[in-house]
Write an enzyme that holds these catalytic residues in place. Structure first.
Site, PDB file in Angstrom:
ATOM      1  N   GLY A   1      67.543  32.787  64.217  1.00  0.00           N
ATOM      2  CA  GLY A   1      67.538  34.227  64.004  1.00  0.00           C
ATOM      3  C   GLY A   1      66.418  34.886  64.783  1.00  0.00           C
ATOM      4  O   GLY A   1      65.269  34.447  64.710  1.00  0.00           O
TER       5      GLY A   1
ATOM      6  N   SER B   1      67.802  40.627  62.699  1.00  0.00           N
ATOM      7  CA  SER B   1      67.849  40.825  61.250  1.00  0.00           C
ATOM      8  C   SER B   1      67.857  39.521  60.472  1.00  0.00           C
ATOM      9  O   SER B   1      67.472  39.488  59.293  1.00  0.00           O
ATOM     10  CB  SER B   1      69.075  41.658  60.870  1.00  0.00           C
ATOM     11  OG  SER B   1      70.276  40.981  61.193  1.00  0.00           O
TER      12      SER B   1
ATOM     13  N   GLU C   1      78.136  39.337  62.438  1.00  0.00           N
ATOM     14  CA  GLU C   1      77.812  39.456  63.858  1.00  0.00           C
ATOM     15  C   GLU C   1      79.031  39.754  64.731  1.00  0.00           C
ATOM     16  O   GLU C   1      79.036  39.465  65.922  1.00  0.00           O
ATOM     17  CB  GLU C   1      77.140  38.161  64.329  1.00  0.00           C
ATOM     18  CG  GLU C   1      75.966  37.699  63.498  1.00  0.00           C
ATOM     19  CD  GLU C   1      74.766  38.635  63.578  1.00  0.00           C
ATOM     20  OE1 GLU C   1      74.740  39.485  64.488  1.00  0.00           O
ATOM     21  OE2 GLU C   1      73.875  38.525  62.729  1.00  0.00           O
TER      22      GLU C   1
END
Length: 243
Positions: free
Chosen positions: A42, A45, A135
């Site tokens: 990540g 976010s 996503e």
């Protein structure tokens, strides 16, 4: 973790889907990866809002990419008619051909800091479905080697990780945002189903300051500068909203 469960990645990412192909299932394009060793990196976010069912979280970085607020958000921090902006990753070789106003401040080692998450093996399919939906706005799946930070005390030097990237040929790619004050104004005023766009920026900024501070790393100037610009506009335009 048994790293032999992975094929050896190249220095840069290995695209697992064709450009502009929406990811229907993360599990299928990476089915050669054992569910026992399933890691997701990540850099946006996912740092401050991790995926579900995490077995282990390791801070660190990937190399060869530049993080930029150049991806339109039609579904989280904006709307289809008024998209906000979120981060994506730009391969350094391509980025160097662009006229980026923040170029002179970019670190030479091209490290993008974030967090790698090992998913509980029995939950990989569930997490894959959750992230596919989260996503879906222009991101495709790539396999990228991740380096744990010094503070992580990991026995592994690199970990192959799944990374969602909005490549320059996806429909939601905004391209170079040359007008930085204009970008800051857009982030300040945008809002979507997941909340205010500026909240995304501020939370990412805080998370990166924490990550960089652990290992004495330089801050991400692009993110730091946008935070500064948006906060200045808040005062000037009276747009201070409790997050």
């Amino acid at each position: 973790m048994d790293s032999s469960a992975f094929s050896t990645p190249s220095p840069s990412s290995t695209p697992l889907l064709l450009p502009n192909e929406r990811v229907r299932s993360l599990t299928e394009p990476v089915k050669e990866i054992s569910h026992k060793n399933f890691w997701i990196f990540g850099y946006g976010s996912l740092i401050f809002k991790p995926p579900p069912d995490v077995e282990m979280a390791v801070p660190g970085y990937i190399s060869g990419y530049i993080r930029r607020f150049w991806q339109k958000s039609h579904d989280h921090r904006g709307t289809p008619t008024a998209p906000g902006r979120v981060v994506t990753l730009i391969e350094r070789e391509y980025w160097e051909t662009l006229d980026d106003p923040h170029a002179k401040f970019e670190r030479p080692d091209s490290r993008t800091w974030g967090v790698a998450y090992k998913i509980i093996p029995e939950k990989v399919r569930h997490v894959s479905a959750v992230l596919d939906l989260r996503e879906q706005n222009g991101y495709t799946v790539h396999l990228v080697p991740f380096s744990p930070s010094k503070s992580a005390s990991s026995p592994l030097s690199t970990i192959p990780t799944i990374v969602y990237i909005g490549t320059p040929d996806n429909d939601a790619f905004a391209g170079v945002e040359a007008d930085l004050d204009g970008l800051a104004k857009l982030i300040l005023t945008s809002k979507g189903p997941s909340g205010y766009n500026k909240e995304y920026l501020f939370k990412l900024g805080d998370a990166l300051v924490d990550l960089h501070g652990r290992d004495g790393e330089e801050d991400d100037y692009h993110v730091v500068d946008l935070v500064r610009r948006v906060k200045r506009l808040e005062v000037v335009e009276g747009e201070i909203i409790d997050n």
